[in-house]
Write a protein that holds these residues in place. Structure first.
Motif, PDB file in Angstrom:
ATOM      1  N   GLY A  61     -43.759  34.286  10.126  1.00  0.00           N
ATOM      2  CA  GLY A  61     -42.683  35.605  10.372  1.00  0.00           C
ATOM      3  C   GLY A  61     -44.351  36.876  11.205  1.00  0.00           C
ATOM      4  O   GLY A  61     -43.811  37.982  10.948  1.00  0.00           O
ATOM      5  N   ASP A  62     -45.532  36.346  10.734  1.00  0.00           N
ATOM      6  CA  ASP A  62     -47.117  37.222  11.404  1.00  0.00           C
ATOM      7  C   ASP A  62     -47.014  38.532  10.323  1.00  0.00           C
ATOM      8  O   ASP A  62     -47.110  39.705  10.446  1.00  0.00           O
ATOM      9  CB  ASP A  62     -46.661  37.925  13.273  1.00  0.00           C
ATOM     10  N   SER A  63     -46.798  37.633   8.934  1.00  0.00           N
ATOM     11  CA  SER A  63     -47.069  38.699   8.317  1.00  0.00           C
ATOM     12  C   SER A  63     -47.287  37.618   6.831  1.00  0.00           C
ATOM     13  O   SER A  63     -47.259  36.331   6.456  1.00  0.00           O
ATOM     14  CB  SER A  63     -45.534  39.242   7.145  1.00  0.00           C
ATOM     15  N   PRO A  64     -48.967  38.236   6.558  1.00  0.00           N
ATOM     16  CA  PRO A  64     -49.859  37.378   5.730  1.00  0.00           C
ATOM     17  C   PRO A  64     -48.756  37.636   3.770  1.00  0.00           C
ATOM     18  O   PRO A  64     -48.868  36.782   3.583  1.00  0.00           O
ATOM     19  CB  PRO A  64     -51.190  38.492   5.311  1.00  0.00           C
ATOM     20  N   VAL A  65     -47.704  38.622   3.925  1.00  0.00           N
ATOM     21  CA  VAL A  65     -47.505  38.162   2.318  1.00  0.00           C
ATOM     22  C   VAL A  65     -46.050  37.661   2.408  1.00  0.00           C
ATOM     23  O   VAL A  65     -45.968  37.114   1.645  1.00  0.00           O
ATOM     24  CB  VAL A  65     -46.271  40.026   2.689  1.00  0.00           C
ATOM     25  N   ALA A  66     -45.594  37.798   4.279  1.00  0.00           N
ATOM     26  CA  ALA A  66     -44.598  36.292   3.883  1.00  0.00           C
ATOM     27  C   ALA A  66     -45.538  34.872   3.373  1.00  0.00           C
ATOM     28  O   ALA A  66     -44.658  34.200   3.280  1.00  0.00           O
ATOM     29  CB  ALA A  66     -44.273  36.032   4.766  1.00  0.00           C
ATOM     30  N   ALA A  67     -47.061  35.226   3.676  1.00  0.00           N
ATOM     31  CA  ALA A  67     -47.354  33.789   3.624  1.00  0.00           C
ATOM     32  C   ALA A  67     -48.096  33.141   2.635  1.00  0.00           C
ATOM     33  O   ALA A  67     -47.562  32.297   2.062  1.00  0.00           O
ATOM     34  CB  ALA A  67     -48.484  33.641   4.335  1.00  0.00           C
ATOM     35  N   VAL A  68     -47.873  34.640   1.680  1.00  0.00           N
ATOM     36  CA  VAL A  68     -47.904  34.755  -0.015  1.00  0.00           C
ATOM     37  C   VAL A  68     -47.537  34.010  -0.740  1.00  0.00           C
ATOM     38  O   VAL A  68     -47.090  33.336  -2.175  1.00  0.00           O
ATOM     39  CB  VAL A  68     -48.920  36.648  -0.353  1.00  0.00           C
ATOM     40  N   LEU A  69     -45.426  34.587  -0.203  1.00  0.00           N
ATOM     41  CA  LEU A  69     -44.834  34.494  -1.299  1.00  0.00           C
ATOM     42  C   LEU A  69     -44.240  32.826  -0.681  1.00  0.00           C
ATOM     43  O   LEU A  69     -43.905  32.107  -1.737  1.00  0.00           O
ATOM     44  CB  LEU A  69     -43.964  34.722  -0.199  1.00  0.00           C
ATOM     45  N   ALA A  70     -44.627  32.423   0.503  1.00  0.00           N
ATOM     46  CA  ALA A  70     -44.293  31.018   1.061  1.00  0.00           C
ATOM     47  C   ALA A  70     -44.949  29.898   0.034  1.00  0.00           C
ATOM     48  O   ALA A  70     -44.722  29.158  -0.133  1.00  0.00           O
ATOM     49  CB  ALA A  70     -44.288  30.637   2.327  1.00  0.00           C
ATOM     50  N   SER A  71     -46.640  30.838  -0.040  1.00  0.00           N
ATOM     51  CA  SER A  71     -47.590  30.446  -1.130  1.00  0.00           C
ATOM     52  C   SER A  71     -47.283  29.680  -2.178  1.00  0.00           C
ATOM     53  O   SER A  71     -47.327  28.797  -2.982  1.00  0.00           O
ATOM     54  CB  SER A  71     -48.964  30.104  -0.193  1.00  0.00           C
ATOM     55  N   LYS A  72     -46.187  30.722  -3.206  1.00  0.00           N
ATOM     56  CA  LYS A  72     -46.403  30.709  -4.576  1.00  0.00           C
ATOM     57  C   LYS A  72     -45.081  30.097  -4.819  1.00  0.00           C
ATOM     58  O   LYS A  72     -44.471  29.373  -5.488  1.00  0.00           O
ATOM     59  CB  LYS A  72     -45.604  32.133  -4.440  1.00  0.00           C
TER      60      LYS A  72
END
Length: 396
Positions: A71-82
């Motif tokens: 979704g073009d958000s590094p925060v979303a990438a962090v949450l998905a990786s967690k």
């Protein structure tokens, strides 16, 4: 596997464990969603290479480069990786339970204050980069259970390349995790004793990670200019400063220091964590007495510098305790190595009764904070059954 693992009691234990792991997975990810703009919990994950190579920046750089996938958000990438890391942790524990068998002791340990409940009892201490360590270590311990006798040459061993990638990557992600890398040697050493191939399989990647640490701290430690650049790079996803940069600015500032109150507060909690784990290693995994004590002591001593560098002492206890438990759980019933007794040391009836009597207060009436405030001392960090149950409450 023995038939007892498929008995009615064994299946019930697996079902209970599965339910606990599922609820934990949902709850801990719910907590991370609530902290998505937190300056420390999320901010540390977003340190990146906007202003050049810098310590702790690898994961943040990956998140920035792959954000369009989320979704073009590094925060979303962090949450998905967690979420992915927590899934590996929970899934690997469950698979270990299927292979090794799981009983009341293992379940009580996993829901005790130093294990999974650490994240739920003290949410601000959850969701840090050690979950990458937990995921990679638990998977490593699980794969070792299925591994055949290793080749003498480390270049022909899967675990050598696994450790080389994991340790190097984690060193670029958070230098504090390096202090826990010696735990990766425990499943090898406690299973087969000292073997040159095992030692080199661990030691070469370990030295490589230490070299990474030295290079980063000498040449790429970070400063205020770097911190400003990184924080500015996140501005498109920070509404009115909602995305905090507290952890990012630690690159340029001094870390808080521990005081004497930390020793008074955390020493009892360390003992409450390590003594039962030691007993588990002896009775359930069948590890020899003095050998086990010295091994645990050596691993803990290698983490001591971290207690002087950073103030999150509760996190360090939590990490050590869970890594020890996963190690011993993966070795449960292993009886072929010289460092393992030929038969399991079964606890006496008195010991069983003592465990049952102590289970309730040990599980429900204390907790570990990730740190303590300035000039504060807590001889007993209290918890109660109502607060324990509330910590599992799902908001969805």
């Amino acid at each position: 596997m023995s038939s007892r693992k498929f008995s009615a009691l064994g299946l019930l234990s697996l079902a209970v464990l599965g339910a606990i792991l599922y609820l934990y997975f949902v709850r801990v990810n719910e907590i991370q969603w609530g902290f998505r703009d937190h300056g420390y919990i999320t901010g540390d994950w977003l340190i990146n290479y906007t202003n050049g190579l810098v310590r702790r920046g690898l994961f943040g750089e990956i998140a920035m480069q792959t954000r369009h996938w989320f979704g073009d958000s590094p925060v979303a990438a962090v949450l998905a990786s967690k979420a992915f890391a927590y899934a590996i942790l929970c899934g690997s524990i469950f698979l270990l339970a299927i292979v090794k068998g799981v009983g009341l002791i293992e379940i009580l340990f996993l829901i005790s204050p130093w294990a999974l409940m650490f994240d739920l009892n003290d949410p601000p201490g959850s969701g840090r980069k050690e979950i990458l360590l937990f995921a990679s270590f638990t998977l490593f311990a699980l794969l070792q259970v299925f591994s055949k006798s290793p080749a003498k040459s480390i270049l022909k061993r899967w675990d050598f390349y696994y450790l080389l990638v994991v340790m190097s990557s984690l060193a670029f992600t958070h230098e504090g995790l390096i202090f826990f890398f010696p735990f990766f040697y425990l499943p090898l050493y406690l299973k087969r004793g000292f073997q040159k191939s095992d030692f080199l399989t661990f030691f070469v990647p370990y030295v490589a990670s230490l070299l990474v640490l030295v290079v980063l701290y000498v040449f790429f430690k970070g400063d205020k200019v770097t911190a400003d650049a990184i924080c500015n790079s996140l501005s498109p996803w920070s509404v009115n400063g909602s995305l905090g940069c507290d952890a990012i600015y630690l690159l340029s500032g001094k870390h808080p220091k521990a005081h004497i109150g930390f020793i008074k507060s955390f020493t009892p909690l360390m003992l409450l964590t390590m003594v039962p784990i030691y007993c588990y290693g002896r009775w359930m995994a069948g590890l020899t007495k003095h050998h086990l004590f010295l091994t645990m002591l050596a691993a803990l001593l290698l983490t001591v510098p971290l207690y002087g560098i950073a103030i999150d002492w509760g996190r360090w206890i939590h990490i050590s305790g869970l890594l020890f438990f996963i190690t011993f759980f993966s070795l449960k019933g292993a009886g072929s190595a010289s460092t393992i007794s030929k038969s399991l040391h079964k606890p006496s009836l008195i010991a069983v009764m003592l465990v049952l009597c102590m289970a309730v207060p040990y599980t429900f009436y204390w907790r570990i904070p990730h740190t303590v405030g300035e000039n504060k001392v807590f001889w007993w960090w209290t918890q109660d059954p109502a607060g324990y149950i509330e910590a599992w409450h799902l908001n969805r």
